[in-house]
Design a protein around this motif. Structure first.
Motif, PDB file in Angstrom:
ATOM      1  N   ALA A  94     -76.055  36.204  11.450  1.00 60.26           N
ATOM      2  CA  ALA A  94     -76.264  34.947  11.810  1.00 60.26           C
ATOM      3  C   ALA A  94     -77.620  35.293  12.998  1.00 60.26           C
ATOM      4  N   TYR A  95     -77.451  36.218  13.854  1.00 57.63           N
ATOM      5  CA  TYR A  95     -78.383  36.524  14.868  1.00 57.63           C
ATOM      6  C   TYR A  95     -79.623  36.783  13.943  1.00 57.63           C
ATOM      7  N   MET A  96     -79.568  37.582  13.066  1.00 62.24           N
ATOM      8  CA  MET A  96     -80.838  38.212  12.209  1.00 62.24           C
ATOM      9  C   MET A  96     -81.541  37.261  11.502  1.00 62.24           C
ATOM     10  N   HIS A  97     -80.733  36.420  10.766  1.00 57.81           N
ATOM     11  CA  HIS A  97     -81.122  35.493   9.925  1.00 57.81           C
ATOM     12  C   HIS A  97     -81.586  33.985  10.315  1.00 57.81           C
ATOM     13  N   GLU A  98     -80.786  33.544  11.238  1.00 58.62           N
ATOM     14  CA  GLU A  98     -81.090  32.169  11.629  1.00 58.62           C
ATOM     15  C   GLU A  98     -81.232  32.339  13.232  1.00 58.62           C
ATOM     16  N   ALA A  99     -82.343  33.038  13.719  1.00 58.96           N
ATOM     17  CA  ALA A  99     -83.086  33.298  14.860  1.00 58.96           C
ATOM     18  C   ALA A  99     -83.764  31.912  15.334  1.00 58.96           C
ATOM     19  N   PHE A 100     -83.249  30.567  15.326  1.00 60.47           N
ATOM     20  CA  PHE A 100     -83.840  29.513  15.429  1.00 60.47           C
ATOM     21  C   PHE A 100     -84.703  29.363  16.777  1.00 60.47           C
ATOM     22  N   TRP A 101     -84.393  30.011  17.764  1.00 60.18           N
ATOM     23  CA  TRP A 101     -85.240  30.119  18.988  1.00 60.18           C
ATOM     24  C   TRP A 101     -86.431  30.814  18.800  1.00 60.18           C
ATOM     25  N   ALA A 102     -86.783  31.381  17.930  1.00 61.49           N
ATOM     26  CA  ALA A 102     -88.173  32.291  17.632  1.00 61.49           C
ATOM     27  C   ALA A 102     -88.958  31.299  16.591  1.00 61.49           C
ATOM     28  N   GLU A 103     -88.425  30.094  16.221  1.00 60.26           N
ATOM     29  CA  GLU A 103     -89.091  29.214  15.249  1.00 60.26           C
ATOM     30  C   GLU A 103     -90.153  28.312  15.956  1.00 60.26           C
ATOM     31  N   LYS A 104     -91.331  28.079  15.148  1.00 63.62           N
ATOM     32  CA  LYS A 104     -92.165  27.102  16.003  1.00 63.62           C
ATOM     33  C   LYS A 104     -92.063  25.743  15.193  1.00 63.62           C
ATOM     34  N   ASP A 105     -91.859  26.006  13.789  1.00 66.01           N
ATOM     35  CA  ASP A 105     -91.708  24.654  12.787  1.00 66.01           C
ATOM     36  C   ASP A 105     -90.576  23.934  13.372  1.00 66.01           C
ATOM     37  N   PRO A 106     -90.574  22.637  13.653  1.00 69.33           N
ATOM     38  CA  PRO A 106     -89.317  21.888  14.041  1.00 69.33           C
ATOM     39  C   PRO A 106     -88.359  21.714  12.946  1.00 69.33           C
ATOM     40  N   GLU A 107     -88.786  21.559  11.666  1.00 69.82           N
ATOM     41  CA  GLU A 107     -87.918  21.475  10.540  1.00 69.82           C
ATOM     42  C   GLU A 107     -87.283  22.724  10.355  1.00 69.82           C
ATOM     43  N   VAL A 108     -87.708  23.864  10.238  1.00 66.55           N
ATOM     44  CA  VAL A 108     -87.183  25.107   9.979  1.00 66.55           C
ATOM     45  C   VAL A 108     -86.332  25.439  11.088  1.00 66.55           C
ATOM     46  N   LYS A 109     -86.789  25.185  12.265  1.00 67.12           N
ATOM     47  CA  LYS A 109     -86.010  25.434  13.440  1.00 67.12           C
ATOM     48  C   LYS A 109     -84.582  24.552  13.445  1.00 67.12           C
ATOM     49  N   ALA A 110     -84.767  23.369  13.173  1.00 68.93           N
ATOM     50  CA  ALA A 110     -83.634  22.435  13.115  1.00 68.93           C
ATOM     51  C   ALA A 110     -82.278  23.176  12.039  1.00 68.93           C
ATOM     52  N   ARG A 111     -83.317  23.344  10.816  1.00 67.49           N
ATOM     53  CA  ARG A 111     -82.233  23.830   9.923  1.00 67.49           C
ATOM     54  C   ARG A 111     -81.527  25.172  10.197  1.00 67.49           C
ATOM     55  N   LYS A 112     -82.302  26.306  10.839  1.00 70.80           N
ATOM     56  CA  LYS A 112     -81.741  27.390  11.281  1.00 70.80           C
ATOM     57  C   LYS A 112     -80.821  27.412  12.333  1.00 70.80           C
ATOM     58  N   GLN A 113     -81.119  26.204  13.233  1.00 70.47           N
ATOM     59  CA  GLN A 113     -80.130  26.073  14.339  1.00 70.47           C
ATOM     60  C   GLN A 113     -78.663  25.345  13.556  1.00 70.47           C
ATOM     61  N   SER A 114     -78.764  24.635  12.682  1.00 68.98           N
ATOM     62  CA  SER A 114     -77.743  24.007  12.106  1.00 68.98           C
ATOM     63  C   SER A 114     -76.853  25.277  11.529  1.00 68.98           C
ATOM     64  N   ASN A 115     -77.546  26.006  10.830  1.00 73.51           N
ATOM     65  CA  ASN A 115     -76.897  27.259  10.055  1.00 73.51           C
ATOM     66  C   ASN A 115     -76.356  28.197  11.195  1.00 73.51           C
ATOM     67  N   PHE A 116     -77.013  28.428  12.223  1.00 73.43           N
ATOM     68  CA  PHE A 116     -76.438  29.361  13.296  1.00 73.43           C
ATOM     69  C   PHE A 116     -75.195  28.764  13.895  1.00 73.43           C
ATOM     70  N   PHE A 117     -75.004  27.496  14.142  1.00 74.31           N
ATOM     71  CA  PHE A 117     -73.828  26.978  14.865  1.00 74.31           C
ATOM     72  C   PHE A 117     -72.930  26.840  13.857  1.00 74.31           C
ATOM     73  N   ARG A 118     -73.124  26.601  12.685  1.00 69.72           N
ATOM     74  CA  ARG A 118     -71.980  26.637  11.495  1.00 69.72           C
ATOM     75  C   ARG A 118     -71.419  28.087  11.343  1.00 69.72           C
ATOM     76  N   THR A 119     -72.261  28.943  11.321  1.00 66.58           N
ATOM     77  CA  THR A 119     -71.987  30.262  11.187  1.00 66.58           C
ATOM     78  C   THR A 119     -71.023  30.618  12.401  1.00 66.58           C
ATOM     79  N   ALA A 120     -71.667  30.233  13.862  1.00 60.87           N
ATOM     80  CA  ALA A 120     -70.849  30.524  14.891  1.00 60.87           C
ATOM     81  C   ALA A 120     -69.457  29.804  14.676  1.00 60.87           C
ATOM     82  N   ALA A 121     -69.402  28.867  14.207  1.00 62.30           N
ATOM     83  CA  ALA A 121     -67.936  28.213  14.065  1.00 62.30           C
ATOM     84  C   ALA A 121     -67.095  29.090  13.113  1.00 62.30           C
ATOM     85  N   ILE A 122     -67.744  29.559  11.940  1.00 63.75           N
ATOM     86  CA  ILE A 122     -67.031  30.624  11.315  1.00 63.75           C
ATOM     87  C   ILE A 122     -66.341  31.609  11.995  1.00 63.75           C
ATOM     88  N   VAL A 123     -67.151  32.352  12.645  1.00 57.21           N
ATOM     89  CA  VAL A 123     -67.077  33.446  13.494  1.00 57.21           C
ATOM     90  C   VAL A 123     -65.898  33.166  14.762  1.00 57.21           C
TER      91      VAL A 123
END
Length: 178
Positions: A94-123
């Motif tokens: 999740a840290y490698m693939h969903e690094a939303f904090w490094a994204e500039k595009d708001p849509e990509v950032k929102a998608r990666k942020q959602s995936n990151f926290f979904r993965t964090a919930a699974i962890v």
């Protein structure tokens, strides 16, 4: 009953991802290479020889870990150990693939942020499973309880030995000629 249903549900993500990684390690080469570089930098020189040379091999090792630990977790064999093995594999992913904090595009950032926290919930679920003793005491409690019981029994045995020694001394003293 809930564990028999919840474990396979939680493990399915890991088993599927692990098998896919084993079958297609090239698709994970870039991420594995990035993680491998960071791990090499943190690993003392004398242990670097134990790390895989190829990123594909590293990806396959992680895939095998996910598939194997996921399968044993799903069937309830060594569930705490299996869960403990699974948590870091997905956390790093999740840290490698969903690094939303490094994204500039708001849509990509929102998608990666959602995936990151979904993965964090699974962890988080897997970490809870790693701590779940299924109503049985854990090793730390059993060890500490065993020490306490042994300490009490030793005190009781010492007290009994002192009492017996006093009685034997009293009996021996009354039998000696004056």
């Amino acid at each position: 009953m809930i564990r028999k249903i919840a474990r396979p549900m939680l493990a399915s993500v890991y088993v599927i991802d692990g098998v896919e990684t084993l079958l297609n390690p090239a698709g994970h080469k870039e991420a594995a290479d990035s993680v491998l570089k960071k791990v090499r930098a943190l690993t003392p020189r004398e242990y670097r020889g134990f790390l895989p040379k190829s990123p594909e091999t590293a990806a396959q090792i992680v895939g095998a870990t996910k598939a194997g630990a996921g399968a044993t977790f799903a069937i309830g064999k060594f569930p705490r150990l299996s869960a403990a093995l699974l948590a870091p594999t997905v956390g790093a992913n999740a840290y490698m693939h969903e690094a939303f904090w490094a994204e500039k595009d708001p849509e990509v950032k929102a998608r990666k942020q959602s995936n990151f926290f979904r993965t964090a919930a699974i962890v988080g679920g897997v970490l809870l499973a790693a701590a779940d003793t299924a109503g049985k005491p854990g090793l730390a409690w059993r060890t500490s309880h065993g020490v306490d019981v042994t300490r009490r029994e030793a005190k009781r045995a010492a007290k009994t030995a002192r009492r017996e020694a006093k009685l034997m001394a009293a009996v021996a003293g009354s039998k000696l000629p004056s």
